[in-house]
Scaffold this motif. Structure first.
Motif, short mmCIF file in Angstrom:
data_model
loop_
_atom_site.label_atom_id
_atom_site.label_comp_id
_atom_site.label_asym_id
_atom_site.label_seq_id
_atom_site.Cartn_x
_atom_site.Cartn_y
_atom_site.Cartn_z
N ASP A 198 0.83 -1.20 0.00
CA ASP A 198 0.00 0.00 0.00
C ASP A 198 0.86 1.25 0.00
O ASP A 198 1.82 1.37 0.78
CB ASP A 198 -0.91 0.03 1.24
CG ASP A 198 -1.86 -1.16 1.27
OD1 ASP A 198 -2.58 -1.36 0.29
OD2 ASP A 198 -1.86 -1.89 2.29
N ASN A 199 0.51 2.19 -0.85
CA ASN A 199 1.13 3.50 -0.83
C ASN A 199 0.82 4.17 0.52
O ASN A 199 -0.32 4.14 0.97
CB ASN A 199 0.58 4.36 -1.98
CG ASN A 199 1.38 5.62 -2.21
OD1 ASN A 199 1.48 6.47 -1.33
ND2 ASN A 199 1.91 5.76 -3.41
N ASP B 105 7.75 6.54 -4.77
CA ASP B 105 6.93 6.73 -3.58
C ASP B 105 7.32 5.72 -2.53
O ASP B 105 7.92 4.67 -2.83
CB ASP B 105 5.44 6.56 -3.92
CG ASP B 105 4.82 7.83 -4.48
OD1 ASP B 105 5.55 8.81 -4.66
OD2 ASP B 105 3.61 7.82 -4.76
N ARG C 266 5.56 2.84 -8.98
CA ARG C 266 4.39 2.05 -9.36
C ARG C 266 3.35 2.97 -9.99
O ARG C 266 3.36 4.18 -9.78
CB ARG C 266 3.81 1.31 -8.14
CG ARG C 266 4.76 0.25 -7.59
CD ARG C 266 4.26 -0.37 -6.29
NE ARG C 266 5.23 -1.33 -5.78
CZ ARG C 266 5.15 -2.64 -5.94
NH1 ARG C 266 4.12 -3.16 -6.58
NH2 ARG C 266 6.08 -3.44 -5.47
N THR C 267 2.46 2.35 -10.73
CA THR C 267 1.49 3.14 -11.49
C THR C 267 0.53 3.91 -10.59
O THR C 267 -0.07 4.90 -11.03
CB THR C 267 0.68 2.23 -12.43
OG1 THR C 267 0.08 1.18 -11.67
CG2 THR C 267 1.59 1.63 -13.49
N ASP C 268 0.36 3.48 -9.32
CA ASP C 268 -0.56 4.19 -8.43
C ASP C 268 0.14 5.26 -7.62
O ASP C 268 -0.42 5.79 -6.66
CB ASP C 268 -1.25 3.20 -7.49
CG ASP C 268 -0.27 2.52 -6.53
OD1 ASP C 268 0.95 2.57 -6.79
OD2 ASP C 268 -0.73 1.93 -5.54
N GLY C 269 1.36 5.59 -8.00
CA GLY C 269 2.14 6.56 -7.23
C GLY C 269 1.71 7.99 -7.45
O GLY C 269 0.94 8.31 -8.36
N TYR C 270 2.22 8.87 -6.58
CA TYR C 270 1.89 10.29 -6.66
C TYR C 270 2.95 11.07 -7.42
O TYR C 270 2.73 12.22 -7.77
CB TYR C 270 1.75 10.88 -5.25
CG TYR C 270 0.57 10.31 -4.50
CD1 TYR C 270 -0.69 10.88 -4.61
CD2 TYR C 270 0.72 9.19 -3.68
CE1 TYR C 270 -1.77 10.35 -3.92
CE2 TYR C 270 -0.36 8.66 -2.99
CZ TYR C 270 -1.60 9.24 -3.11
OH TYR C 270 -2.66 8.72 -2.44
N TYR D 115 6.20 2.90 0.13
CA TYR D 115 5.12 1.92 0.26
C TYR D 115 5.28 1.11 1.56
O TYR D 115 6.40 0.91 2.05
CB TYR D 115 5.11 0.95 -0.93
CG TYR D 115 4.59 1.60 -2.20
CD1 TYR D 115 3.27 1.41 -2.61
CD2 TYR D 115 5.41 2.40 -2.98
CE1 TYR D 115 2.80 2.01 -3.77
CE2 TYR D 115 4.94 3.01 -4.13
CZ TYR D 115 3.63 2.81 -4.52
OH TYR D 115 3.14 3.41 -5.65
#
Length: 684
Positions: free
Chosen positions: A177-178, A434, A426-430, A436
């Motif tokens: 999880d981020n 990032d 990762r693609t869900d990063g800000y 995690y």
């Protein structure tokens, strides 16, 4: 027209026809007769991108926006697509490189002999391992025996793909999880380190507002600075720049933290890269001190980790006695606080390739590190090894999805072994990298009932929602985490006190710490398999002792123990918790000597002190027997002190039998508390 001009015109036409046939469109006026002004702007963007591209990897990230403007005008230029693919492949969003590389090859298969290598690597990073192997084989077929390094590189990539296929088929059960936008921004965040109880996190970032406001001319980003965030009931607080003196006008990056959060290891870009240490004094960090020459050399020292007892430091260096580029070394601190000569951890850990980002767990035996050697699925993978019976175990790949075909580094784990933290793209990063949080889920439950309805219990493996079998416990570290606050027993004022951890079996002081002078907080980690004595001491106060027998099979536990120290005053009474006798006997066991030696030091420090040593029992047995046993045990302590030179005129012994219980006798725990040895100050 002369013959030379005719030939030149023919060649030009032929090249144009070939380009048009393959769809490779150059940035020339003849191809865009009605769009001259747009071509001019696109060509300008192309040249601006080229200027950054020619700087090599440092310029790739900055070249991308310029290339994208040119590509929006002319999407069918093979060289531009190749350069865009390379920029993504060698910078942040590596997966984004695939469509550009594929298009470059489609537009012109002869665009670059390395196109198959670039495509292979891009596919590998995208978990398309079979496609990657195909491309690597094509590139390999182009190489000659005169290029052994390239041949070795391609063979390693193929081996990584084979490992990747296996790891993806057998994923580990973990949530990744981020940690969220409070910590992660559009800028790179990486290198997280945590205290053993996860109460504080330090990390490195290149965000705006860096100390000194400097910019890295190579990366076109702010210099690195160290930030801190606190865990508030599961939520991380807004990060704060540590500022001076930890952060300077140059690069400053955290690399390690002691389990109690009081010692911070940082990296500075000095002398080709050196390691420094800082101490937290109250709420302020001390000025970074360069670690000695036994650790820092004229070579590159890049990361480090402190052992739970503060006596060993594990670090990474590319010094000449490395087996590969970067190896992991260890240095031991002697009784005078000096770091000894560094030793290479050897071939079980270190490979002919690079090792990096070492982290020693607070359990004192488990080490995590990143490596390009061993069995990786690409780049750096995170490995785990355990030191037992005098040697390190074969490093174990932490598995997918914790590891990816990209670089996975700087992995740290909480004391309970449940959570890990690291940085990843990762693609869900800000932003770029990032931070995690990894939650280890443990082994999967065996299903007794099957249903078509499933809940996702990990990123890769489903678990039936109607499974009713007993739960499978998550593996946790065998370690006790002892923490609390040290205060004055009367005024409740915060105290900075010395805390010693003693191996009661050997009498050796194995670690020493200070409680924080501002908060009074302390935290110590006690790995399994020992009987520990804990002594808390401060000048002008009676020492406080605790005993912890942490068996080899003990589960993880957190113990909160606030300690109130008593002044050296008449009537003050202290339980000596590390005095041991065999059952129903009055002969001191050797594990008791360290505790009595602390009492002896107090008597030597306060020469006018006169004390009473008292023995106490539970209510088991007759009153007469308990009275006799308690008195004989108190006498044994007094006799030991006299044998060490303490005057008998300063010592009184007395047995109280079962008459002064401090707990109920209706439980074993209560009876054990009542079986004790105390001392009381009679005169000062």
């Amino acid at each position: 027209m002369n013959s030379k001009s005719a030939i030149a015109s023919f060649v030009c036409c032929l090249m144009t026809m070939i380009a048009l046939a393959q769809g490779d469109i150059p940035f020339e006026k003849s191809y865009f007769p009605e769009r001259k002004s747009e071509l001019k702007e696109a060509y300008k963007s192309l040249k601006e991108g080229d200027a950054y591209f020619e700087k090599g990897r440092f310029g790739y990230k900055m070249a991308i926006p310029h290339f994208l403007k040119a590509q929006a005008f002319n999407p069918d230029n093979a060289l531009l697509n190749l350069h865009l693919g390379m920029c993504y492949l060698f910078s942040s969003n590596r997966v984004a490189s695939i469509p550009y590389l594929e298009k470059a090859y489609k537009l012109n298969p002869e665009i670059d002999p390395r196109i198959h290598y670039y495509l292979g690597w891009a596919y590998q990073l995208n978990l398309a391992f079979d496609d990657a192997i195909t491309e690597f084989r094509k590139y390999q077929s182009q190489l000659s025996s005169d290029e052994p390094d390239l041949l070795k590189l391609v063979v390693k990539h193929v081996e990584e793909c084979e490992v990747g296929k296996q790891l993806v088929q057998e994923p580990v059960r973990a949530f990744i999880d981020n940690v969220g936008p409070t910590i992660n921004k559009a800028t790179p965040e990486y290198g997280p380190v945590i205290s053993a109880d996860e109460s504080v996190m330090y990390f490195t970032s290149r965000r705006e507002g860096t100390t000194g406001g400097g910019m890295d001319e190579n990366l076109f980003e702010p210099f690195e600075d160290v930030y801190v965030s606190y865990n508030r009931g599961g939520d991380w607080s807004d990060p704060v720049n540590l500022g001076s003196p930890v952060n300077s006008d140059d690069h400053d990056a955290n690399v390690g933290l002691s389990p109690d959060g009081q010692w911070l290891l940082i990296y500075k870009d000095e002398n080709d890269g050196d390691l420094f240490e800082c101490e937290l004094k109250g709420e302020e960090w001390s000025k970074p001190q360069r670690l000695p020459k036994t650790i820092n050399t004229d070579y590159h020292e890049s990361s480090a980790s402190i052992s739970y007892d503060g006596r060993k430091i594990y670090f990474v260096s590319d010094r000449p006695d490395s087996r590969g580029g970067r190896d992991i070394f260890v240095s031991t601190r002697d009784s005078k606080g000096r770091w000894g000569e560094a030793k290479n951890l050897g071939p079980t850990i270190n490979t002919p390739y690079d090792e990096e980002a070492v982290f020693m767990h607070p359990d004192g035996k488990t080490m995590y590190f990143s490596s390009k050697g061993h069995k990786t699925m690409g780049g750096y993978d995170i490995f785990k090894t355990v030191f037992e019976n005098g040697s390190w175990s074969e490093p174990e790949n932490m598995g997918y999805p914790i590891n990816t075909p990209d670089d996975d580094v700087f992995f740290v784990v909480s004391a309970n072994g449940r959570h890990g933290y690291y940085a990843s793209f990762r693609t869900d990063g800000y932003g770029e990298k990032d931070i995690y949080k990894v939650t280890m889920l443990g082994p999967e439950k065996p299903l007794l009932l099957s249903t078509e309805d499933y809940m996702i219990a990990s990123v890769a493996k489903p678990v039936s929602e109607k499974a009713i079998e007993p739960s499978v416990p998550v593996s946790q570290a065998s370690i006790t985490l002892l923490k609390g606050v040290v205060t004055d027993a009367v005024t409740k004022a915060i105290l900075e006190a010395a805390i010693e951890i003693v191996d009661n079996e050997t009498g050796e002081v194995i670690a020493g710490f200070l409680s924080n002078s501002k908060t009074g907080k302390y935290l110590v980690t006690l790995p399994s398999g020992k009987n520990y004595g804990i002594a808390v001491k401060k000048e002008g106060y009676l020492f406080h002792s605790e005993n912890f027998d942490v068996t080899a099979l003990a589960a993880y536990q957190e113990v909160v123990k606030d300690i109130a120290l008593k002044n050296v005053a008449v009537g003050s009474k202290i339980v000596l918790k590390n005095i041991f006798f065999d059952t129903d006997k009055a002969v001191l066991r050797h594990e008791s000597f360290a505790e009595i030696d602390r009492l002896m030091k107090l008597l030597n420090d306060v020469p006018d002190l006169k004390i009473e040593i008292s023995g106490h029992t539970d209510n088991t047995g007759s009153a007469t027997h308990n009275q006799t046993l308690s008195e004989e045990r108190a006498q044994s302590v007094v006799q030991y002190l006299i044998s060490k030179g303490i005057s008998s005129q300063r010592l009184v012994f007395k047995g109280y039998g079962k008459d002064q219980p401090i707990a109920g006798n209706d439980s074993e725990e209560g009876r054990q508390m009542n079986r004790r040895t105390e001392f009381k100050i009679l005169e000062k």
